[in-house]
Design an enzyme around this catalytic site. Structure first.
Site, mmCIF file in Angstrom:
data_model
loop_
_atom_site.group_PDB
_atom_site.id
_atom_site.type_symbol
_atom_site.label_atom_id
_atom_site.label_comp_id
_atom_site.label_asym_id
_atom_site.label_seq_id
_atom_site.Cartn_x
_atom_site.Cartn_y
_atom_site.Cartn_z
ATOM 1 N N ARG A 176 11.369 -1.666 -0.264
ATOM 2 C CA ARG A 176 10.862 -0.735 0.754
ATOM 3 C C ARG A 176 11.920 0.296 1.186
ATOM 4 O O ARG A 176 11.977 0.692 2.357
ATOM 5 C CB ARG A 176 10.327 -1.487 1.985
ATOM 6 C CG ARG A 176 9.219 -2.459 1.681
ATOM 7 C CD ARG A 176 7.935 -1.808 1.205
ATOM 8 N NE ARG A 176 7.001 -2.794 0.723
ATOM 9 C CZ ARG A 176 6.879 -3.132 -0.569
ATOM 10 N NH1 ARG A 176 7.595 -2.530 -1.508
ATOM 11 N NH2 ARG A 176 6.030 -4.053 -0.936
ATOM 12 N N SER A 226 1.327 -4.313 6.534
ATOM 13 C CA SER A 226 2.330 -5.311 6.934
ATOM 14 C C SER A 226 3.300 -4.662 7.907
ATOM 15 O O SER A 226 3.931 -3.666 7.569
ATOM 16 C CB SER A 226 3.126 -5.796 5.721
ATOM 17 O OG SER A 226 2.245 -6.354 4.793
ATOM 18 N N GLU A 296 8.851 -3.042 8.941
ATOM 19 C CA GLU A 296 8.603 -2.244 7.733
ATOM 20 C C GLU A 296 8.018 -0.895 8.180
ATOM 21 O O GLU A 296 8.394 0.154 7.673
ATOM 22 C CB GLU A 296 7.611 -2.961 6.810
ATOM 23 C CG GLU A 296 7.241 -2.117 5.605
ATOM 24 C CD GLU A 296 6.392 -2.874 4.591
ATOM 25 O OE1 GLU A 296 6.615 -4.076 4.368
ATOM 26 O OE2 GLU A 296 5.500 -2.231 4.011
HETATM 27 C C1 LIG Z 1 -4.259 -1.517 5.188
HETATM 28 C C2 LIG Z 1 -2.893 -1.202 4.659
HETATM 29 C C3 LIG Z 1 -2.430 -1.817 3.514
HETATM 30 C C4 LIG Z 1 -1.152 -1.515 3.007
HETATM 31 N N1 LIG Z 1 -0.733 -2.135 1.875
HETATM 32 C C5 LIG Z 1 0.490 -1.855 1.364
HETATM 33 C C6 LIG Z 1 0.956 -2.479 0.179
HETATM 34 O O1 LIG Z 1 0.266 -3.274 -0.449
HETATM 35 N N2 LIG Z 1 2.190 -2.173 -0.276
HETATM 36 C C7 LIG Z 1 2.996 -1.272 0.371
HETATM 37 O O2 LIG Z 1 4.118 -1.008 -0.093
HETATM 38 N N3 LIG Z 1 2.593 -0.668 1.517
HETATM 39 C C8 LIG Z 1 1.372 -0.931 2.015
HETATM 40 N N4 LIG Z 1 0.953 -0.331 3.168
HETATM 41 C C9 LIG Z 1 1.868 0.561 3.874
HETATM 42 C C10 LIG Z 1 1.808 2.040 3.459
HETATM 43 O O3 LIG Z 1 0.554 2.364 2.874
HETATM 44 C C11 LIG Z 1 2.932 2.409 2.499
HETATM 45 O O4 LIG Z 1 4.200 2.174 3.083
HETATM 46 C C12 LIG Z 1 2.871 3.878 2.082
HETATM 47 O O5 LIG Z 1 3.807 4.087 1.057
HETATM 48 C C13 LIG Z 1 3.167 4.856 3.219
HETATM 49 O O6 LIG Z 1 2.751 6.140 2.789
HETATM 50 P P1 LIG Z 1 2.206 7.254 3.814
HETATM 51 O O7 LIG Z 1 1.953 8.467 3.018
HETATM 52 O O8 LIG Z 1 1.070 6.749 4.610
HETATM 53 O O9 LIG Z 1 3.481 7.481 4.701
HETATM 54 P P2 LIG Z 1 3.561 7.594 6.288
HETATM 55 O O10 LIG Z 1 3.157 6.311 6.893
HETATM 56 O O11 LIG Z 1 2.878 8.817 6.769
HETATM 57 O O12 LIG Z 1 5.131 7.779 6.438
HETATM 58 C C14 LIG Z 1 6.012 6.741 6.067
HETATM 59 C C15 LIG Z 1 7.391 7.357 5.836
HETATM 60 O O13 LIG Z 1 7.355 8.171 4.667
HETATM 61 C C16 LIG Z 1 7.855 9.468 4.965
HETATM 62 N N5 LIG Z 1 7.154 10.444 4.107
HETATM 63 C C17 LIG Z 1 5.816 10.661 4.011
HETATM 64 N N6 LIG Z 1 5.561 11.634 3.108
HETATM 65 C C18 LIG Z 1 6.762 12.033 2.632
HETATM 66 C C19 LIG Z 1 7.184 13.017 1.686
HETATM 67 N N7 LIG Z 1 6.324 13.823 1.027
HETATM 68 N N8 LIG Z 1 8.517 13.162 1.440
HETATM 69 C C20 LIG Z 1 9.409 12.382 2.094
HETATM 70 N N9 LIG Z 1 9.085 11.465 3.012
HETATM 71 C C21 LIG Z 1 7.776 11.283 3.268
HETATM 72 C C22 LIG Z 1 7.566 9.677 6.436
HETATM 73 O O14 LIG Z 1 8.432 10.656 6.982
HETATM 74 C C23 LIG Z 1 7.839 8.276 6.980
HETATM 75 O O15 LIG Z 1 9.209 8.083 7.188
HETATM 76 C C24 LIG Z 1 -0.319 -0.594 3.685
HETATM 77 C C25 LIG Z 1 -0.794 0.044 4.846
HETATM 78 C C26 LIG Z 1 -2.065 -0.243 5.330
HETATM 79 C C27 LIG Z 1 -2.561 0.458 6.572
#
Ligand SMILES: Cc1cc2nc3c(=O)[nH]c(=O)nc-3n(C[C@H](O)[C@H](O)[C@H](O)COP(=O)(O)OP(=O)(O)OC[C@H]3O[C@@H](n4cnc5c(N)ncnc54)[C@H](O)[C@@H]3O)c2cc1C
EC number: 1.3.1.98
Length: 305
Positions: A176, A226, A296
């Site tokens: 992560r 998570s 996380e």
């Molecule tokens: C129901 C559910 C299930 C999930 N299951 C999983 C799973 O199985 N495995 C897993 O790893 N995660 C899981 N997640 C967590 C999440 O989906 C991941 O961590 C995902 O990678 C976050 O992406 P996001 O675009 O939503 O980022 P955000 O939540 O919007 O942001 C997270 C971080 O990424 C940064 N960020 C976003 N876009 C960019 C970009 N273009 N460039 C640089 N930085 C950026 C943001 O600044 C922030 O620091 C889950 C979440 C939910 C709600």
């Protein structure tokens, strides 16, 4: 620089329809929590991204990047300055065995496109509700697969507005985490190196993973997924379950009865409710097992003044 001047500059770069003022971020996070952003900008080109970066650098404006909002908790006071989201930079294409995705594309859609093209390697991502940018930063993973296994290279803009291409070896992908989160680079595009596979087998694997996810996770409620990282030697969900915390919470937030690693927004929770529930869980798990749970999910913004 006054807010009116910032607004004019942002509109000149991104166009009026792509600059929202006082925008409630609960509408842009999957957990449906969060105060307002002073400015939410959604650039349509990489050049516009770089220009906004140069603007915030020149005037030292606070800047936050939001992906699909699936792993962030925005505090109730909202976020000052500029929040950028890549809603319009979400293209996906396949070139040979490579899948190339823009930072705002959903990794679920990338997984689906890979399957349509009989390419294997992204099945693990079929249920991760994040953007490509967020998935790169977090080295997202599930069910034994992670971004690290399939990434080839990434195009980023640095906080100084410089464009760079980072190869897999330079990304320092760990559990992560990645160099991108350490340097606060902005992911514009990622290229995944996949392999030709059997489409029926790819589909079957994705269906199996979807079934596992739907039967174990409380997807019917808003959440951040998570909440905690896996502590070495333990599973966060098991520690929370064994601490008797399921169904407990503060205000509208509750530790899920379906999966203890999830805290759900059960009834119009505020960020304050959600954070208080996180703290309750951490305290109880520490008292019961002596284990410190590390977040996380990311907390951004400020509390209500
Ligand atoms: C129901 C559910 C299930 C999930 N299951 C999983 C799973 O199985 N495995 C897993 O790893 N995660 C899981 N997640 C967590 C999440 O989906 C991941 O961590 C995902 O990678 C976050 O992406 P996001 O675009 O939503 O980022 P955000 O939540 O919007 O942001 C997270 C971080 O990424 C940064 N960020 C976003 N876009 C960019 C970009 N273009 N460039 C640089 N930085 C950026 C943001 O600044 C922030 O620091 C889950 C979440 C939910 C709600």
């Amino acid at each position: 620089m006054r807010n009116e001047e910032i607004y004019k500059e942002l509109v000149a770069i991104c166009g009026e329809k792509n600059v929202l003022r006082d925008e409630p971020l609960k509408d842009h996070t999957l957990v449906k929590i969060g105060g307002k952003a002073d400015f939410l900008v959604m650039p349509e080109t990489y050049e516009a991204v770089a220009q906004v970066i140069r603007l915030k650098e020149a005037h030292q404006l606070p800047f936050t990047l939001l992906g699909n909002g699936s792993n962030v908790i925005v505090l109730d006071g909202g976020i000052r300055g500029i929040v950028m989201q890549f809603k319009h930079l979400a293209g996906l294409r396949v070139e040979g065995n490579q899948l190339i995705a823009q930072g705002g594309a959903n990794i679920k859609d990338a997984s689906r496109l890979a399957c349509e093209n009989s390419l294997t390697g992204l099945e693990f991502a079929c249920g991760i509700p994040g953007s490509i940018g967020g998935a790169m930063v977090m080295n997202a993973g599930a069910y034994g697969g992670e971004v690290k296994d399939v990434i080839d290279h990434v195009k980023v803009v640095t906080q100084q507005g410089e464009l760079r291409t980072l190869k897999k070896e330079e990304l320092e992908l760990g559990y992560r985490t990645s160099i991108i989160s350490k340097n606060k680079d902005i992911v514009l595009e990622a290229a995944f190196a996949l392999e030709a596979g059997d489409q029926a087998a790819i589909k079957e694997k994705m269906a199996d993973l979807t079934f596992q996810r739907e039967s174990k996770q409380p997807l019917e409620y808003p959440s951040v997924g998570s909440v905690f990282k896996r502590p070495p030697g333990y599973f966060a969900g098991k520690l929370i379950q064994d601490s008797g915390l399921q169904g407990k919470g503060v205000g509208g937030a509750e530790v899920s009865t379906k999966h203890a690693g999830f805290i759900i927004n059960k009834n119009n929770a505020t960020a304050a409710d959600y954070i208080a529930t996180i703290e309750m869980v951490r305290k109880k798990v520490k008292e019961t097992f002596g284990v410190e749970l590390e977040l996380e999910a990311k907390i951004v913004g400020e509390e209500v003044k």
